[in-house]
Design an enzyme around this catalytic site. Structure first.
Site, PDB file in Angstrom:
ATOM      1  N   ASP A  31      81.527  53.187   6.894  1.00 24.66           N
ATOM      2  CA  ASP A  31      81.290  54.619   6.670  1.00 24.66           C
ATOM      3  C   ASP A  31      81.086  55.277   8.029  1.00 24.66           C
ATOM      4  OD1 ASP A  31      80.014  56.340   3.934  1.00 24.66           O
ATOM      5  OD2 ASP A  31      79.962  57.207   5.932  1.00 24.66           O
ATOM      6  N   LEU A  33      79.710  58.191   8.372  1.00 28.77           N
ATOM      7  CA  LEU A  33      78.556  59.096   8.212  1.00 28.77           C
ATOM      8  C   LEU A  33      78.941  60.566   8.375  1.00 28.77           C
ATOM      9  CD1 LEU A  33      75.738  57.027   9.996  1.00 28.77           C
ATOM     10  CD2 LEU A  33      76.404  57.010   7.591  1.00 28.77           C
ATOM     11  N   ALA A  75      85.678  56.464   0.469  1.00 26.93           N
ATOM     12  CA  ALA A  75      85.630  57.369   1.629  1.00 26.93           C
ATOM     13  C   ALA A  75      86.668  58.471   1.496  1.00 26.93           C
ATOM     14  CB  ALA A  75      85.884  56.569   2.912  1.00 26.93           C
ATOM     15  N   SER A  78      85.832  65.707   0.344  1.00 21.97           N
ATOM     16  CA  SER A  78      85.965  66.074  -1.071  1.00 21.97           C
ATOM     17  C   SER A  78      85.369  67.435  -1.431  1.00 21.97           C
ATOM     18  CB  SER A  78      85.374  64.972  -1.960  1.00 21.97           C
ATOM     19  OG  SER A  78      84.023  64.764  -1.650  1.00 21.97           O
ATOM     20  N   TYR A 142      92.668  69.401  -1.928  1.00 13.38           N
ATOM     21  CA  TYR A 142      91.882  68.197  -2.226  1.00 13.38           C
ATOM     22  C   TYR A 142      92.545  67.392  -3.346  1.00 13.38           C
ATOM     23  CZ  TYR A 142      88.206  65.459  -4.510  1.00 13.38           C
ATOM     24  OH  TYR A 142      87.495  64.450  -5.126  1.00 13.38           O
ATOM     25  N   LYS A 146      94.594  63.625  -3.264  1.00 15.32           N
ATOM     26  CA  LYS A 146      94.214  62.488  -4.125  1.00 15.32           C
ATOM     27  C   LYS A 146      95.405  62.051  -4.987  1.00 15.32           C
ATOM     28  CE  LYS A 146      89.807  61.765  -3.195  1.00 15.32           C
ATOM     29  NZ  LYS A 146      89.105  60.511  -3.072  1.00 15.32           N
TER      30      LYS A 146
HETATM   31  N1  NAD Z   1      81.085  63.582  -6.679  1.00 21.25           N
HETATM   32  C1  NAD Z   1      82.018  63.920  -7.569  1.00 21.25           C
HETATM   33  O1  NAD Z   1      81.750  64.691  -8.527  1.00 21.25           O
HETATM   34  C2  NAD Z   1      83.409  63.345  -7.468  1.00 21.25           C
HETATM   35  C3  NAD Z   1      84.320  63.643  -8.479  1.00 21.25           C
HETATM   36  C4  NAD Z   1      85.603  63.101  -8.412  1.00 21.25           C
HETATM   37  C5  NAD Z   1      85.970  62.257  -7.361  1.00 21.25           C
HETATM   38  N2  NAD Z   1      85.063  61.998  -6.379  1.00 21.25           N
HETATM   39  C6  NAD Z   1      85.490  61.113  -5.274  1.00 21.25           C
HETATM   40  O2  NAD Z   1      84.533  60.046  -5.161  1.00 21.25           O
HETATM   41  C7  NAD Z   1      84.408  59.636  -3.803  1.00 21.25           C
HETATM   42  C8  NAD Z   1      82.946  59.683  -3.402  1.00 21.25           C
HETATM   43  O3  NAD Z   1      82.463  61.008  -3.565  1.00 21.25           O
HETATM   44  P1  NAD Z   1      80.969  61.391  -3.176  1.00 21.25           P
HETATM   45  O4  NAD Z   1      80.586  62.534  -4.024  1.00 21.25           O
HETATM   46  O5  NAD Z   1      80.151  60.162  -3.143  1.00 21.25           O
HETATM   47  O6  NAD Z   1      81.202  61.941  -1.686  1.00 21.25           O
HETATM   48  P2  NAD Z   1      80.338  61.687  -0.368  1.00 21.25           P
HETATM   49  O7  NAD Z   1      80.805  62.717   0.602  1.00 21.25           O
HETATM   50  O8  NAD Z   1      78.901  61.606  -0.697  1.00 21.25           O
HETATM   51  O9  NAD Z   1      80.829  60.249   0.100  1.00 21.25           O
HETATM   52  C9  NAD Z   1      81.969  60.009   0.879  1.00 21.25           C
HETATM   53  C10 NAD Z   1      81.582  59.034   1.992  1.00 21.25           C
HETATM   54  O10 NAD Z   1      82.745  58.677   2.744  1.00 21.25           O
HETATM   55  C11 NAD Z   1      82.433  58.745   4.137  1.00 21.25           C
HETATM   56  N3  NAD Z   1      83.716  58.969   4.823  1.00 21.25           N
HETATM   57  C12 NAD Z   1      84.562  60.024   4.668  1.00 21.25           C
HETATM   58  N4  NAD Z   1      85.671  59.841   5.398  1.00 21.25           N
HETATM   59  C13 NAD Z   1      85.526  58.641   6.032  1.00 21.25           C
HETATM   60  C14 NAD Z   1      86.350  57.886   6.906  1.00 21.25           C
HETATM   61  N5  NAD Z   1      87.554  58.311   7.287  1.00 21.25           N
HETATM   62  N6  NAD Z   1      85.888  56.701   7.349  1.00 21.25           N
HETATM   63  C15 NAD Z   1      84.679  56.235   6.972  1.00 21.25           C
HETATM   64  N7  NAD Z   1      83.864  56.896   6.127  1.00 21.25           N
HETATM   65  C16 NAD Z   1      84.290  58.079   5.657  1.00 21.25           C
HETATM   66  C17 NAD Z   1      81.406  59.839   4.262  1.00 21.25           C
HETATM   67  O11 NAD Z   1      80.600  59.750   5.408  1.00 21.25           O
HETATM   68  C18 NAD Z   1      80.594  59.632   2.980  1.00 21.25           C
HETATM   69  O12 NAD Z   1      79.516  58.734   3.186  1.00 21.25           O
HETATM   70  C19 NAD Z   1      85.309  60.572  -2.995  1.00 21.25           C
HETATM   71  O13 NAD Z   1      86.522  59.907  -2.780  1.00 21.25           O
HETATM   72  C20 NAD Z   1      85.494  61.773  -3.912  1.00 21.25           C
HETATM   73  O14 NAD Z   1      86.719  62.435  -3.658  1.00 21.25           O
HETATM   74  C21 NAD Z   1      83.794  62.506  -6.404  1.00 21.25           C
HETATM   75  O1  GDU Z   2      76.640  77.412  -7.148  1.00 19.48           O
HETATM   76  C1  GDU Z   2      77.422  77.068  -8.043  1.00 19.48           C
HETATM   77  C2  GDU Z   2      78.158  75.848  -8.004  1.00 19.48           C
HETATM   78  C3  GDU Z   2      79.036  75.564  -9.039  1.00 19.48           C
HETATM   79  N1  GDU Z   2      79.184  76.444 -10.076  1.00 19.48           N
HETATM   80  C4  GDU Z   2      80.116  76.125 -11.162  1.00 19.48           C
HETATM   81  O2  GDU Z   2      79.705  74.919 -11.749  1.00 19.48           O
HETATM   82  C5  GDU Z   2      80.823  74.153 -12.201  1.00 19.48           C
HETATM   83  C6  GDU Z   2      80.792  72.777 -11.556  1.00 19.48           C
HETATM   84  O3  GDU Z   2      80.994  72.947 -10.161  1.00 19.48           O
HETATM   85  P1  GDU Z   2      80.860  71.745  -9.107  1.00 19.48           P
HETATM   86  O4  GDU Z   2      81.092  72.327  -7.757  1.00 19.48           O
HETATM   87  O5  GDU Z   2      79.581  71.028  -9.348  1.00 19.48           O
HETATM   88  O6  GDU Z   2      82.021  70.755  -9.509  1.00 19.48           O
HETATM   89  P2  GDU Z   2      83.596  71.020  -9.658  1.00 19.48           P
HETATM   90  O7  GDU Z   2      83.872  71.048 -11.125  1.00 19.48           O
HETATM   91  O8  GDU Z   2      84.049  72.173  -8.886  1.00 19.48           O
HETATM   92  O9  GDU Z   2      84.231  69.773  -8.892  1.00 19.48           O
HETATM   93  C7  GDU Z   2      83.795  68.436  -9.016  1.00 19.48           C
HETATM   94  O10 GDU Z   2      84.547  67.778  -9.983  1.00 19.48           O
HETATM   95  C8  GDU Z   2      85.928  67.842  -9.809  1.00 19.48           C
HETATM   96  C9  GDU Z   2      86.531  67.122 -10.962  1.00 19.48           C
HETATM   97  O11 GDU Z   2      86.116  67.700 -12.151  1.00 19.48           O
HETATM   98  C10 GDU Z   2      86.358  67.270  -8.461  1.00 19.48           C
HETATM   99  O12 GDU Z   2      86.503  65.894  -8.503  1.00 19.48           O
HETATM  100  C11 GDU Z   2      85.439  67.648  -7.318  1.00 19.48           C
HETATM  101  O13 GDU Z   2      85.523  66.698  -6.291  1.00 19.48           O
HETATM  102  C12 GDU Z   2      84.006  67.695  -7.699  1.00 19.48           C
HETATM  103  O14 GDU Z   2      83.304  68.360  -6.681  1.00 19.48           O
HETATM  104  C13 GDU Z   2      82.072  74.965 -11.780  1.00 19.48           C
HETATM  105  O15 GDU Z   2      82.500  75.709 -12.870  1.00 19.48           O
HETATM  106  C14 GDU Z   2      81.531  75.900 -10.700  1.00 19.48           C
HETATM  107  O16 GDU Z   2      82.220  77.137 -10.608  1.00 19.48           O
HETATM  108  C15 GDU Z   2      78.471  77.631 -10.135  1.00 19.48           C
HETATM  109  O17 GDU Z   2      78.616  78.414 -11.063  1.00 19.48           O
HETATM  110  N2  GDU Z   2      77.611  77.895  -9.113  1.00 19.48           N
END
Ligand code: NAD
Ligand code: GDU
Length: 330
Positions: A31, A33, A75, A78, A142, A146
């Protein structure tokens, strides 16, 4: 298994690493970071700080017996809004990095891969819930990066016998033990609303109150991060050489923004001031997963589907974090 976890200092990657270690697997984390936290790396994991694109070849090795049984690739960059403004960061950070990783895997003979894909690959859905057979028309860079990676993985599985699984997460939430959402730049609804409850933010903006939904606010499918971790384990264990499987992962129910805010108010017992705001660019009205394929083929069962439970776990985590959270330090 001995597993390489990229992004294991991030939210989802650190929870999954914790669960993998609990089940007796050996975990090595890479990672840089860039958005993760060093203190989220679970005890017992080996941590290598740096960029996956730079380190993958050295860490995976180039010949002889593969050093790892598989890779879990979390990683990524996002943030949807940021991807619209700075697409280059996403094409390089997500696609180029992953191509380097795939090549390093190929040369080292490491074939087993679980990739963090996303609901954002579908874009604006034609119907609800979304199945894996639905069209993929991402509405932001984004989601496009993916989807491009998913296509690359499909061809690596066919040509180079990768045993790959893409898990298309919907909205991940909740926390597990000492790991949860603690980002420098937070854009996700549940942590933001809980920061309002803690007094770290004045109010929560509701992005759009004129959506075609029951209360006019956008609907999402919130999946507990622990249920997600279980799906990763199942995907690893059942992977098949030469196949790239794709699974949606959600809890199966949609909740509106107002319903999420009400759940946060119930769980915390604290007032949460709101303001109505315009729609956020690129947001679909409703995103709800059909997880039927994961349930049928992986034997996955989401167990923590109650919204109040998901919020309560996120709340417990934030309270335990106290002054150590990025939001408290601003
Ligand atoms: N959180 C969500 O709701 C959500 C939804 C759908 C998909 N995802 C996917 O799940 C994965 C994890 O999401 P998250 O919410 O934990 O995000 P996050 O940002 O908390 O974690 C991503 C991690 O990857 C590291 N990183 C990024 N680019 C790197 C690189 N080139 N080399 C080494 N480390 C790197 C960052 O430092 C971080 O620790 C992501 O691929 C994201 O697209 C997340
Ligand atoms: O301050 C805020 C933040 C969010 N929202 C709303 O809350 C819902 C959820 O928003 P999030 O930002 O929590 O999540 P998203 O649905 O936009 O996206 C998340 O889920 C997606 C898949 O559903 C993608 O994977 C993306 O990476 C991940 O961030 C959305 O309708 C957004 O418009 C608000 O109204 N106010």
């Amino acid at each position: 298994m001995k597993l390489l976890v990229t992004g294991g200092a991030g939210y989802v990657g650190s929870v999954c690493s914790t669960v993998l270690l609990e089940r007796g697997h050996e975990v090595v984390i890479i990672d840089d970071l860039s958005t993760g936290n060093a203190d989220a790396v679970p005890l017992g994991a080996e941590f290598i700080e740096g960029d996956v694109a730079d380190l993958a070849v050295d860490v995976l090795g180039t010949s002889g017996t593969p050093r790892f049984d598989g890779v879990l690739h979390f990683a990524a960059q996002s943030l949807v809004g940021e991807s619209v403004e700075y697409p280059e960061k996403y094409w390089r950070g997500n696609v180029v990095t992953t191509l380097e990783l795939l090549e390093a895997m190929r040369h080292s003979g490491t074939r087993r891969l679980v990739f963090s894909s996303t609901a954002a690959t579908y874009g604006e859905p034609e119907h609800s819930p979304i199945t894996e057979a639905d069209p993929t028309r991402p509405t932001n860079p984004y989601g496009a990066t993916k989807l491009a990676i998913d296509h690359a993985i499909t061809s690596y599985a066919a040509a180079h016998s990768f045993a790959a699984t893409s898990l298309r997460y919907f909205n991940v939430a909740g926390a597990y033990k000492s790991v949860g959402e603690n980002r420098v730049v937070e854009t996700h609804l549940i942590p933001l609303v809980l920061q309002v409850a803690l007094g770290q933010r004045e109010k929560i903006s509701i992005f759009g109150t004129d959506w075609p939904t029951s209360d006019g606010t956008a609907v999402r499918d919130y999946i507990h991060v622990l249920d997600l971790a279980e799906a990763h384990l199942l995907a690893l264990e059942s992977s098949v050489e030469g196949r790239h499987r794709i699974y949606n992962l959600g809890s199966g129910a949609g909740f509106s923004v107002r319903e999420v805010i009400s759940a946060c108010a119930r769980v915390t017992g604290l007032p949460i001031p709101v303001e109505d705001a315009p729609r956020r660019a690129g947001d679909p009205a409703i995103l709800v997963a059909s997880s039927d394929r994961a349930i049928a083929e992986l034997g996955w069962r989401p167990e923590h589907t109650d919204l109040d439970e998901i919020v309560a776990d996120a709340w417990a985590y934030l309270q335990q974090l106290g002054d150590r959270s990025h939001a408290a330090q601003r």
